[in-house]
Design an enzyme around this catalytic site. Structure first.
Site, short mmCIF file in Angstrom:
data_model
loop_
_atom_site.label_atom_id
_atom_site.label_comp_id
_atom_site.label_asym_id
_atom_site.label_seq_id
_atom_site.Cartn_x
_atom_site.Cartn_y
_atom_site.Cartn_z
CG ASP A 121 -0.19 -0.08 2.63
OD1 ASP A 121 0.87 0.07 2.69
OD2 ASP A 121 -1.00 -0.25 3.76
NE ARG A 172 15.05 7.45 5.14
CZ ARG A 172 15.08 6.30 4.94
NH1 ARG A 172 14.74 5.48 6.01
NH2 ARG A 172 15.09 5.57 3.70
CG ASP A 248 17.33 -3.72 0.66
OD1 ASP A 248 17.83 -4.90 0.91
OD2 ASP A 248 16.23 -3.42 1.07
#
Length: 487
Positions: A121, A172, A248
């Site tokens: 989502d 962020r 990652d």
């Protein structure tokens, strides 16, 4: 209010990202603005807290000069390779150059679905947003390279995980969001031009002096290896466990990134695991150096064509650079532990002395943070630290050798205590406190505990007599055995 965006990553080829705006939310409300960080970025914190600023944080308004993109990357997750991950719930609004001339990303995390969402989502729940805000800012206060939390808002919408949870968005800030997995994305596709373009961009952004080296890509790899070795040592010196050290989640910049099921240890154990998804202990506390080197090896594989034209020669170069990780980490780890017990020099026998202490701590469930902080008081004669051990005699048997070693470096007790307190925090974001803050916010919309904890964690090395409860380890019924990822 206009932000002075200069979006260098968005000027890379289109295959590096997907260009799209964030998805608006229904009723954003401000949780917190990090005013000092905003000012450092040249942003008026009052504007950021205004209705217009909150709309930007929530993704309801794209500010002038922004060029919103979702970055593409791949990654090894718990050792298994996924060729396409990417920003599945984050949008890079753009880049600004801060007051010190440092280029910084501003990213919205939880800003809606992207082409990389993989049926997700694209949203974030309030709990994980608060956890990242708390822990990333605590790491910054501890002096550890990290992404930062600029601001957070609730969305007025629900997100659905095991249950329905209030949604939130985190703004962020990072030196960049370039990851080992970003290089893997292009290498896995045989896109040599993409790897080179990304390497050139990363060098210009993070290690510009490497561009003048005789072999720039070798120097680049060496610099990333060194940055990661130093970072992991600094994590471990404060008892931090990342929890998901996938490729990652390994930043080329050497910053800590992606705070999911992260945790600070309470009772010391070298193989402590908190993450609910780390079933085999791959990312346990003591495994973090080994995993960092494993991740860096994946980066080196991507860079092989840039290191030398001959494959065997390129492998030899990569192996030589990677071999520098262990001594770099060991030196930082050992020197840091020495400082934590009050030593200013590294001498023969120190390693055995420190290893003996760590073993006794593990055998006696001694709290990692409070044991080292207690040693600072012990140099002045306060031996309450012995009570941190299930069997205080274990400390008593070690202490005379420690005091003898301290005597070899004469220093006034007050000066030594000050030096040790500067290395050993009194306050960390303990798991049970973080969970208490999240519960208050999620269940009662009460952010007072969040603000109180943030105030204490902003001064982790200071004696704060009025905040003594925040230094305490959990009671038996408060122990958090597992921490959870926010996806």
């Amino acid at each position: 209010m206009s932000l002075a965006f200069d979006n260098s990553y968005a000027r890379l080829p289109q295959r590096f990202y997907a260009r799209l705006p964030p998805t608006p939310v229904s009723a954003p409300r401000l949780i917190r603005v990090n005013a000092p960080l905003a000012r450092q970025l040249g942003i008026d914190p009052d504007w950021l807290a205004s209705e217009e600023g909150v709309a930007v944080i929530a993704g309801n308004r794209v500010p002038d000069g922004a060029d919103p993109i979702a970055q593409a990357y791949a990654g090894h997750q718990f050792g298994g390779f996924t060729p396409q991950l990417g920003d599945g719930r984050a949008i890079l609004l753009g880049e600004v150059v801060d007051r010190d001339g440092v280029r910084r990303d501003i990213q919205l995390k939880g800003s809606g679905p992207t082409p990389f969402s993989r049926r997700g989502d694209g949203r974030a729940a309030l709990g994980p947003v608060l956890r990242e805000f708390i822990v990333s800012e605590a790491m910054a206060a501890l002096g550890i390279p990290t992404t930062r939390a600029l601001a957070a808002v609730t969305t007025g919408d629900w997100v659905f995980r095991e249950v329905a949870l209030p949604g939130a968005v985190l703004a962020r800030v990072a030196s960049s969001h370039i990851r080992v997995g970003t290089f893997q994305f292009f290498a896995a596709r045989g896109d040599a031009d993409g790897v080179k373009a990304l390497a050139d961009h990363a060098i210009a952004r993070h290690y510009p002096d490497a561009a003048a080296a005789a072999a720039p890509y070798r120097e680049f790899l060496a610099r990333v290896v060194a940055a990661q070795a130093d970072l992991i040592a600094r994590w471990m010196l404060v008892g931090f466990i990342h929890g998901v050290m996938n490729t990652d989640n390994t930043a080329i910049s050497g910053e800590t990134i992606d705070y999911g099921p992260c945790a600070f240890m309470d009772a010391f154990h070298p193989m402590q695991v908190y993450s609910s998804i780390d079933h085999g202990g791959r990312y346990a506390f003591g495994n973090q150096p080994r995993i960092a080197l494993w991740n860096l090896t994946r980066l080196a594989e991507c860079l092989l064509p840039l290191l030398a034209d001959d494959q065997d020669a390129a492998v030899a170069i990569a192996q030589e650079i990677l071999a520098g990780f262990a001594p770099r980490f060991d030196a930082a780890w050992r020197a840091g532990l020495g400082r934590k017990i009050g030593l200013q020099e590294v001498r023969d026998g120190d390693e055995a002395l420190i290893e003996d202490l760590l073993q006794r701590m593990a055998d006696n469930q001694a709290d990692f943070t409070l044991t080292f902080r207690g040693l600072a008081d012990a140099v002045a004669g306060d031996v309450a630290v012995r009570d941190r051990f299930a069997d205080p005699a274990a400390f008593d048997a070690w202490a005379p050798r420690w005091r003898e070693r301290l005597a070899a470096e004469p220093m006034a007790p007050s000066a030594r205590r000050d030096a040790m307190c500067a290395e050993n925090p009194a306050f960390i974001p303990r798991n049970h406190q973080v969970e208490r803050v999240i519960a208050a916010a999620v269940e009662r919309e009460d952010y007072a505990p969040f603000e109180a904890l943030m105030a204490v964690l902003a001064r982790p090395f200071d004696d704060q007599p009025g905040a003594a409860d925040y230094a305490k380890p959990p009671q038996a019924e408060e122990v958090v055995a597992q921490t959870f990822c926010g996806t």
